[in-house]
Scaffold this motif. Structure first.
Motif, PDB file in Angstrom:
ATOM      1  N   THR A  41     151.433  82.753  67.218  1.00 36.26           N
ATOM      2  CA  THR A  41     152.572  81.883  66.870  1.00 36.26           C
ATOM      3  C   THR A  41     153.324  81.395  68.115  1.00 36.26           C
ATOM      4  O   THR A  41     154.353  80.735  67.999  1.00 36.26           O
ATOM      5  N   ARG A  42     152.812  81.740  69.313  1.00 39.35           N
ATOM      6  CA  ARG A  42     153.531  81.303  70.530  1.00 39.35           C
ATOM      7  C   ARG A  42     153.464  79.793  70.697  1.00 39.35           C
ATOM      8  O   ARG A  42     152.384  79.197  70.565  1.00 39.35           O
ATOM      9  N   GLU A  43     154.585  79.236  71.023  1.00 40.17           N
ATOM     10  CA  GLU A  43     154.668  77.798  71.307  1.00 40.17           C
ATOM     11  C   GLU A  43     153.767  77.457  72.498  1.00 40.17           C
ATOM     12  O   GLU A  43     153.853  78.121  73.534  1.00 40.17           O
ATOM     13  N   GLY A  44     152.914  76.452  72.333  1.00 36.93           N
ATOM     14  CA  GLY A  44     152.118  75.972  73.472  1.00 36.93           C
ATOM     15  C   GLY A  44     150.934  76.854  73.834  1.00 36.93           C
ATOM     16  O   GLY A  44     150.238  76.588  74.828  1.00 36.93           O
ATOM     17  N   MET A  45     150.672  77.870  73.054  1.00 41.23           N
ATOM     18  CA  MET A  45     149.552  78.785  73.336  1.00 41.23           C
ATOM     19  C   MET A  45     148.220  78.023  73.343  1.00 41.23           C
ATOM     20  O   MET A  45     147.979  77.182  72.479  1.00 41.23           O
ATOM     21  N   ILE A  46     147.368  78.287  74.342  1.00 40.31           N
ATOM     22  CA  ILE A  46     146.015  77.709  74.314  1.00 40.31           C
ATOM     23  C   ILE A  46     145.052  78.826  73.913  1.00 40.31           C
ATOM     24  O   ILE A  46     144.813  79.759  74.678  1.00 40.31           O
ATOM     25  N   PRO A  47     144.534  78.741  72.695  1.00 40.71           N
ATOM     26  CA  PRO A  47     143.730  79.844  72.174  1.00 40.71           C
ATOM     27  C   PRO A  47     142.264  79.717  72.576  1.00 40.71           C
ATOM     28  O   PRO A  47     141.560  78.834  72.114  1.00 40.71           O
ATOM     29  N   LEU A  48     141.813  80.586  73.461  1.00 41.21           N
ATOM     30  CA  LEU A  48     140.400  80.563  73.879  1.00 41.21           C
ATOM     31  C   LEU A  48     139.740  81.878  73.486  1.00 41.21           C
ATOM     32  O   LEU A  48     138.804  82.338  74.108  1.00 41.21           O
ATOM     33  N   TRP A  49     140.286  82.526  72.467  1.00 41.02           N
ATOM     34  CA  TRP A  49     139.797  83.845  72.076  1.00 41.02           C
ATOM     35  C   TRP A  49     138.676  83.800  71.057  1.00 41.02           C
ATOM     36  O   TRP A  49     137.865  84.713  70.996  1.00 41.02           O
ATOM     37  N   ALA A  50     138.651  82.772  70.207  1.00 39.64           N
ATOM     38  CA  ALA A  50     137.635  82.751  69.143  1.00 39.64           C
ATOM     39  C   ALA A  50     136.413  81.950  69.591  1.00 39.64           C
ATOM     40  O   ALA A  50     136.484  81.168  70.536  1.00 39.64           O
ATOM     41  N   GLY A  51     135.311  82.137  68.894  1.00 42.00           N
ATOM     42  CA  GLY A  51     134.068  81.447  69.253  1.00 42.00           C
ATOM     43  C   GLY A  51     133.929  80.126  68.545  1.00 42.00           C
ATOM     44  O   GLY A  51     133.014  79.923  67.747  1.00 42.00           O
ATOM     45  N   GLU A  52     134.851  79.212  68.831  1.00 42.02           N
ATOM     46  CA  GLU A  52     134.743  77.886  68.226  1.00 42.02           C
ATOM     47  C   GLU A  52     135.490  76.870  69.073  1.00 42.02           C
ATOM     48  O   GLU A  52     136.343  77.225  69.885  1.00 42.02           O
ATOM     49  N   GLY A  53     135.148  75.605  68.830  1.00 42.72           N
ATOM     50  CA  GLY A  53     135.775  74.538  69.581  1.00 42.72           C
ATOM     51  C   GLY A  53     137.003  74.006  68.863  1.00 42.72           C
ATOM     52  O   GLY A  53     137.490  74.604  67.903  1.00 42.72           O
ATOM     53  N   ASP A  54     137.469  72.847  69.333  1.00 40.63           N
ATOM     54  CA  ASP A  54     138.692  72.269  68.776  1.00 40.63           C
ATOM     55  C   ASP A  54     138.425  70.946  68.070  1.00 40.63           C
ATOM     56  O   ASP A  54     139.356  70.245  67.691  1.00 40.63           O
ATOM     57  N   VAL A  55     137.136  70.593  67.902  1.00 40.82           N
ATOM     58  CA  VAL A  55     136.798  69.323  67.256  1.00 40.82           C
ATOM     59  C   VAL A  55     136.484  69.599  65.782  1.00 40.82           C
ATOM     60  O   VAL A  55     135.634  70.438  65.489  1.00 40.82           O
ATOM     61  N   PRO A  56     137.158  68.908  64.849  1.00 43.37           N
ATOM     62  CA  PRO A  56     136.816  69.124  63.440  1.00 43.37           C
ATOM     63  C   PRO A  56     135.409  68.607  63.124  1.00 43.37           C
ATOM     64  O   PRO A  56     134.841  67.817  63.895  1.00 43.37           O
ATOM     65  N   THR A  57     134.881  69.013  62.014  1.00 40.64           N
ATOM     66  CA  THR A  57     133.554  68.550  61.579  1.00 40.64           C
ATOM     67  C   THR A  57     133.549  67.018  61.515  1.00 40.64           C
ATOM     68  O   THR A  57     134.465  66.419  60.943  1.00 40.64           O
ATOM     69  N   PRO A  58     132.524  66.382  62.092  1.00 42.94           N
ATOM     70  CA  PRO A  58     132.521  64.913  62.086  1.00 42.94           C
ATOM     71  C   PRO A  58     132.407  64.321  60.675  1.00 42.94           C
ATOM     72  O   PRO A  58     131.859  64.947  59.769  1.00 42.94           O
ATOM     73  N   ALA A  59     132.912  63.068  60.555  1.00 45.87           N
ATOM     74  CA  ALA A  59     133.031  62.432  59.230  1.00 45.87           C
ATOM     75  C   ALA A  59     131.679  62.255  58.535  1.00 45.87           C
ATOM     76  O   ALA A  59     131.591  62.394  57.315  1.00 45.87           O
ATOM     77  N   PHE A  60     130.617  61.959  59.296  1.00 48.49           N
ATOM     78  CA  PHE A  60     129.344  61.719  58.588  1.00 48.49           C
ATOM     79  C   PHE A  60     128.875  62.980  57.858  1.00 48.49           C
ATOM     80  O   PHE A  60     128.113  62.901  56.901  1.00 48.49           O
ATOM     81  N   ILE A  61     129.367  64.144  58.280  1.00 56.26           N
ATOM     82  CA  ILE A  61     129.007  65.395  57.591  1.00 56.26           C
ATOM     83  C   ILE A  61     129.948  65.635  56.401  1.00 56.26           C
ATOM     84  O   ILE A  61     129.497  65.906  55.286  1.00 56.26           O
ATOM     85  N   THR A  62     131.254  65.505  56.640  1.00 56.58           N
ATOM     86  CA  THR A  62     132.196  65.769  55.540  1.00 56.58           C
ATOM     87  C   THR A  62     132.008  64.747  54.409  1.00 56.58           C
ATOM     88  O   THR A  62     132.119  65.089  53.232  1.00 56.58           O
ATOM     89  N   GLU A  63     131.659  63.514  54.790  1.00 57.07           N
ATOM     90  CA  GLU A  63     131.474  62.487  53.744  1.00 57.07           C
ATOM     91  C   GLU A  63     130.271  62.802  52.845  1.00 57.07           C
ATOM     92  O   GLU A  63     130.291  62.508  51.651  1.00 57.07           O
ATOM     93  N   ALA A  64     129.257  63.420  53.412  1.00 57.54           N
ATOM     94  CA  ALA A  64     128.100  63.807  52.578  1.00 57.54           C
ATOM     95  C   ALA A  64     128.547  64.828  51.533  1.00 57.54           C
ATOM     96  O   ALA A  64     128.086  64.815  50.391  1.00 57.54           O
ATOM     97  N   ALA A  65     129.469  65.714  51.934  1.00 60.88           N
ATOM     98  CA  ALA A  65     129.975  66.713  50.981  1.00 60.88           C
ATOM     99  C   ALA A  65     130.820  66.051  49.893  1.00 60.88           C
ATOM    100  O   ALA A  65     130.663  66.341  48.704  1.00 60.88           O
ATOM    101  N   THR A  66     131.703  65.141  50.294  1.00 61.31           N
ATOM    102  CA  THR A  66     132.583  64.542  49.274  1.00 61.31           C
ATOM    103  C   THR A  66     131.774  63.631  48.338  1.00 61.31           C
ATOM    104  O   THR A  66     132.041  63.588  47.139  1.00 61.31           O
ATOM    105  N   ARG A  67     130.758  62.964  48.873  1.00 54.08           N
ATOM    106  CA  ARG A  67     129.898  62.147  47.993  1.00 54.08           C
ATOM    107  C   ARG A  67     129.226  63.029  46.944  1.00 54.08           C
ATOM    108  O   ARG A  67     129.141  62.679  45.778  1.00 54.08           O
ATOM    109  N   SER A  68     128.768  64.184  47.389  1.00 55.20           N
ATOM    110  CA  SER A  68     128.078  65.098  46.478  1.00 55.20           C
ATOM    111  C   SER A  68     129.037  65.592  45.386  1.00 55.20           C
ATOM    112  O   SER A  68     128.687  65.637  44.201  1.00 55.20           O
TER     113      SER A  68
END
Ligand code: PLP
Length: 401
Positions: A41-68
């Motif tokens: 909850t720290r203001e301005g914290m840069i979290p590099l502790w977990a094994g993931e990036g900061d980019v959300p799933t791209p639209a061409f993937i999420t759109e395939a899910a919503t179409r389904s």
């Protein structure tokens, strides 16, 4: 206390915990979560502790899910995975490894974690052992423990030149109870990449002792020498006892979706189907449609992720390396820097101190088992701008200690 007062004290309630299986009770808490809870909850914290990036799933993937979903694909589905996704997995592997793969080898799971757990359940239980080189992603030994088996941890050899498999100790760890050996290459957390010789050594050991190999090659695309990393798929024969467990999480920025797969001999299909039936009963069809989009149309996104990770690696390696106060082996794969800080071996406390004094979140190496003591893990799959800031904060902090 008077006798009358003592009579009023109700008898101690039996604890709910007394009623649990020791394997469940013994499941370890994540060693990373303590720092995350401390700093999230720290203001301005840069979290590099977990094994993931900061980019959300791209639209061409999420759109395939919503179409389904819009098309009404909301019913129970195939336990092994929808045929279209199993075919897409076969195509993806055929392209990546340059040889043909059958759809019947692929089984869709509810995450890489679920893939691993399903494979462990097929071969290891009470009284069995599985050899695990460490430092290692802690969920694997924990999954072995939850299944009632024992992870036999074998530390890797560390020098500044790199991490190495301790082949002699691995061979010595085989007992009549050994059922398998886990190899995660490229490695989370060390960045180690198995050489073709390492893989041949493990395969030979497995063949001689009838062991299963749990091959976790989920970071194979993140290989900084170029191309994919060396794989058991390069050297195996159809008779070899190998489970490949994999995930959509990293290549396609889908950590929150919880979808992965197993590649295993088709002969195991019915057993895997049954285990899926009695755990998750299958992965939602709309998610599987998203998986097909990722596999069939995601190559340029994967290339973008790899380029970003390479840039991230260079930023943190150059920045922290120049201070002379940290040590690390070359990072050949995956997207983590695993480093020691001079004079600061207590990394549990160090993680908290770095939150307080640098406002950067890192994972303590103790979370990754024997051999991880004294190390901190930093995930560098992040925007170069944020990594520059995080690196500068760490460099400034190192200058003060
Ligand atoms: C080595 C390794 N294997 C498997 C996984 C599983 O990924 P998921 O459960 O998100 O599919 C991870 C995630 O961090 C990992 O680092």
């Amino acid at each position: 206390m008077t006798a009358a007062a003592a009579e009023k004290i109700p008898p101690a309630m039996p604890s709910f915990l007394d009623g649990l299986r020791p394997e469940a009770l013994g499941a370890p808490e994540s060693g990373i979560v303590e720092v995350m809870n401390y700093g999230r909850t720290r203001e301005g914290m840069i979290p590099l502790w977990a094994g993931e990036g900061d980019v959300p799933t791209p639209a061409f993937i999420t759109e395939a899910a919503t179409r389904s979903l819009a098309a009404g694909e909301t019913f129970y589905t195939w336990q092994r995975g929808i045929p279209d996704l199993r075919e897409a997995l076969a195509r993806y592997h055929t392209n990546l490894f340059g040889k043909p793969f059958e759809p019947g080898r692929f089984f869709v799971t509810q995450s890489g974690m679920h893939a691993l757990q399903t494979c462990v359940r097929m071969v290891a239980g009470k009284g069995d052992e599985v050899i695990v080189p460490s430092p290692v992603w802690p969920n694997f030994p924990a999954a072995i423990g939850v299944a009632g088996a024992t992870p036999v941890m074998v530390p890797q050899i560390y020098t500044d030149a790199g991490w190495q498999l301790d082949r002699q100790r691995i061979a010595d760890a085989v007992t009549p109870r050994t059922r398998g050996i886990f190899i995660n290459s490229p490695s989370n957390p060390t960045g180690w990449v198995a050489t073709p010789d390492d893989l041949a050594f493990v395969l030979d050991l497995a063949r001689r002792h009838g062991l299963w190999i749990f091959a976790d090659e989920i970071y194979t695309r993140f290989h900084y020498a170029g191309g994919r990393a060396p794989s058991f798929r390069d050297i195996r024969t159809p008779e070899d006892r190998i489970f490949f467990t994999d995930t959509f999480s990293k290549n396609w920025s889908m950590t929150g979706w919880r979808m992965g797969w197993i590649e295993a001999p088709p002969e195991l299909g019915q057993t895997i189907e049954n285990l899926v039936q009695y755990s998750t009963s299958g992965v939602a069809a709309f998610m599987q449609r998203a998986g097909i989009a990722a596999l069939d149309r995601g190559e340029s996104f994967v290339q973008h992720q790899i380029a970003r990770a390479r840039q991230g690696r260079d930023i943190v390696v150059d920045g922290l390396g120049a201070t002379g106060k940290v040590r690390f082996a070359p990072v050949n794969g995956a997207f983590y820097l695993f480093f020691t800080v001079e004079g600061r071996p207590d990394v549990r406390r160090l993680g908290l101190e770095i939150v307080d004094d640098a406002n950067v979140g890192l994972a303590p190496g103790t979370a990754f088992g024997p051999g991880g003591e004294g190390f901190m893990r930093l995930c560098f799959l992040r925007s170069p701008e944020q990594l520059q800031v995080a690196t500068q904060r760490l460099v400034d902090w190192l200058g003060r200690i």
